[in-house]
Design a protein around this motif. Sequence first.
Motif, PDB file in Angstrom:
ATOM      1  N   MET A   1      61.239  53.716  81.610  1.00  0.00           N
ATOM      2  CA  MET A   1      62.173  54.197  80.496  1.00  0.00           C
ATOM      3  C   MET A   1      63.341  54.201  80.060  1.00  0.00           C
ATOM      4  O   MET A   1      63.927  53.925  79.497  1.00  0.00           O
ATOM      5  N   GLU A   2      63.922  53.346  82.233  1.00  0.00           N
ATOM      6  CA  GLU A   2      65.258  53.236  82.683  1.00  0.00           C
ATOM      7  C   GLU A   2      65.599  51.972  81.697  1.00  0.00           C
ATOM      8  O   GLU A   2      66.763  52.444  80.975  1.00  0.00           O
ATOM      9  N   LEU A   3      64.830  51.464  81.804  1.00  0.00           N
ATOM     10  CA  LEU A   3      64.963  49.539  80.791  1.00  0.00           C
ATOM     11  C   LEU A   3      65.200  49.437  79.732  1.00  0.00           C
ATOM     12  O   LEU A   3      66.067  48.963  79.376  1.00  0.00           O
ATOM     13  N   ILE A   4      64.728  50.700  78.846  1.00  0.00           N
ATOM     14  CA  ILE A   4      64.729  50.764  77.426  1.00  0.00           C
ATOM     15  C   ILE A   4      65.941  51.500  77.344  1.00  0.00           C
ATOM     16  O   ILE A   4      66.867  50.996  76.733  1.00  0.00           O
ATOM     17  N   ALA A   6      68.732  51.262  79.255  1.00  0.00           N
ATOM     18  CA  ALA A   6      69.601  50.253  79.462  1.00  0.00           C
ATOM     19  C   ALA A   6      69.853  49.751  78.653  1.00  0.00           C
ATOM     20  O   ALA A   6      71.108  49.373  78.283  1.00  0.00           O
ATOM     21  N   LEU A   7      68.569  48.629  77.664  1.00  0.00           N
ATOM     22  CA  LEU A   7      68.130  47.979  77.017  1.00  0.00           C
ATOM     23  C   LEU A   7      69.613  48.620  75.472  1.00  0.00           C
ATOM     24  O   LEU A   7      70.157  48.043  74.796  1.00  0.00           O
ATOM     25  N   ASN A   8      69.103  49.861  75.630  1.00  0.00           N
ATOM     26  CA  ASN A   8      69.508  50.715  74.562  1.00  0.00           C
ATOM     27  C   ASN A   8      71.433  50.047  74.178  1.00  0.00           C
ATOM     28  O   ASN A   8      72.322  50.689  73.790  1.00  0.00           O
ATOM     29  N   LEU A   9      72.097  50.809  75.549  1.00  0.00           N
ATOM     30  CA  LEU A   9      73.643  50.729  75.797  1.00  0.00           C
ATOM     31  C   LEU A   9      74.148  48.889  75.700  1.00  0.00           C
ATOM     32  O   LEU A   9      74.905  49.066  75.282  1.00  0.00           O
ATOM     33  N   GLY A  10      73.021  48.267  76.118  1.00  0.00           N
ATOM     34  CA  GLY A  10      73.277  46.942  76.197  1.00  0.00           C
ATOM     35  C   GLY A  10      73.480  46.406  74.161  1.00  0.00           C
ATOM     36  O   GLY A  10      74.149  46.168  74.374  1.00  0.00           O
ATOM     37  N   LEU A  11      72.274  46.967  73.861  1.00  0.00           N
ATOM     38  CA  LEU A  11      72.244  46.460  71.903  1.00  0.00           C
ATOM     39  C   LEU A  11      73.363  48.182  71.337  1.00  0.00           C
ATOM     40  O   LEU A  11      74.161  46.280  70.550  1.00  0.00           O
ATOM     41  N   LEU A 104      71.934  54.110  67.708  1.00  0.00           N
ATOM     42  CA  LEU A 104      73.080  55.731  67.470  1.00  0.00           C
ATOM     43  C   LEU A 104      72.010  56.978  67.650  1.00  0.00           C
ATOM     44  O   LEU A 104      72.371  57.876  68.372  1.00  0.00           O
ATOM     45  N   VAL A 105      70.886  56.921  66.923  1.00  0.00           N
ATOM     46  CA  VAL A 105      70.084  57.693  67.153  1.00  0.00           C
ATOM     47  C   VAL A 105      68.646  58.093  68.398  1.00  0.00           C
ATOM     48  O   VAL A 105      68.895  59.162  68.980  1.00  0.00           O
ATOM     49  N   LEU A 106      68.421  57.166  68.701  1.00  0.00           N
ATOM     50  CA  LEU A 106      68.675  56.593  70.550  1.00  0.00           C
ATOM     51  C   LEU A 106      69.967  57.314  71.162  1.00  0.00           C
ATOM     52  O   LEU A 106      69.136  58.205  72.556  1.00  0.00           O
ATOM     53  N   MET A 107      70.706  57.322  71.190  1.00  0.00           N
ATOM     54  CA  MET A 107      71.839  57.915  71.758  1.00  0.00           C
ATOM     55  C   MET A 107      71.542  58.503  72.200  1.00  0.00           C
ATOM     56  O   MET A 107      72.431  59.356  73.411  1.00  0.00           O
ATOM     57  N   LYS A 108      72.288  59.595  71.088  1.00  0.00           N
ATOM     58  CA  LYS A 108      71.637  60.810  70.599  1.00  0.00           C
ATOM     59  C   LYS A 108      71.410  62.049  71.392  1.00  0.00           C
ATOM     60  O   LYS A 108      71.064  62.427  72.249  1.00  0.00           O
ATOM     61  N   ILE A 109      69.688  61.202  71.230  1.00  0.00           N
ATOM     62  CA  ILE A 109      68.333  62.156  71.629  1.00  0.00           C
ATOM     63  C   ILE A 109      68.453  61.570  73.141  1.00  0.00           C
ATOM     64  O   ILE A 109      68.082  63.118  74.034  1.00  0.00           O
ATOM     65  N   TRP A 110      68.867  60.473  73.892  1.00  0.00           N
ATOM     66  CA  TRP A 110      68.765  60.063  75.238  1.00  0.00           C
ATOM     67  C   TRP A 110      70.117  60.681  75.671  1.00  0.00           C
ATOM     68  O   TRP A 110      70.479  60.252  77.445  1.00  0.00           O
ATOM     69  N   GLN A 111      70.852  61.257  74.915  1.00  0.00           N
ATOM     70  CA  GLN A 111      72.497  61.426  75.445  1.00  0.00           C
ATOM     71  C   GLN A 111      73.193  60.280  76.322  1.00  0.00           C
ATOM     72  O   GLN A 111      73.480  61.054  77.049  1.00  0.00           O
ATOM     73  N   GLN A 112      73.463  58.853  75.865  1.00  0.00           N
ATOM     74  CA  GLN A 112      73.852  58.747  76.075  1.00  0.00           C
ATOM     75  C   GLN A 112      75.423  58.068  75.926  1.00  0.00           C
ATOM     76  O   GLN A 112      75.216  58.472  75.251  1.00  0.00           O
TER      77      GLN A 112
END
Length: 112
Positions: A1-4, A6-11, A104-112
């Motif tokens: 999950m941490e890899l995903i 990190a990929l979201n932050l890269g995106l 953006l939705v994933l960033m909010k869900i994962w509090q990134q």
Amino acid sequence: MELIKALNLGLRFLIEILALVIYGYWGFHVSKGTVMKYLLGIGTPLLVAVIWGMFGSPKAPYGLTGTPYLLFELIIFGLPAVALFFSGKQTWAILYGAVMVINLVLMKIWQQ
């Protein structure tokens, strides 16, 4: 999950860069005169980068939080989709907009 995550932050970083490129593309294609093309093509992404740095970046001196930050993100990263759409690149606008919203939705869900 941490890899995903990190990929979201890269995106997210790629979306930020792509948004500036799209602002520049729009600026070069929206006007007729050579001077205005360069002013808008270079000035628009530069202005957006400064505004993002002042209010939206993680180390912003005047950082926004909560709902104002969400609205700010939607404007800064949503306008490139509108710019692409009105530049005649509707398919790219839809693709960019969909990826941006999912990110953006994933960033909010994962509090990134």
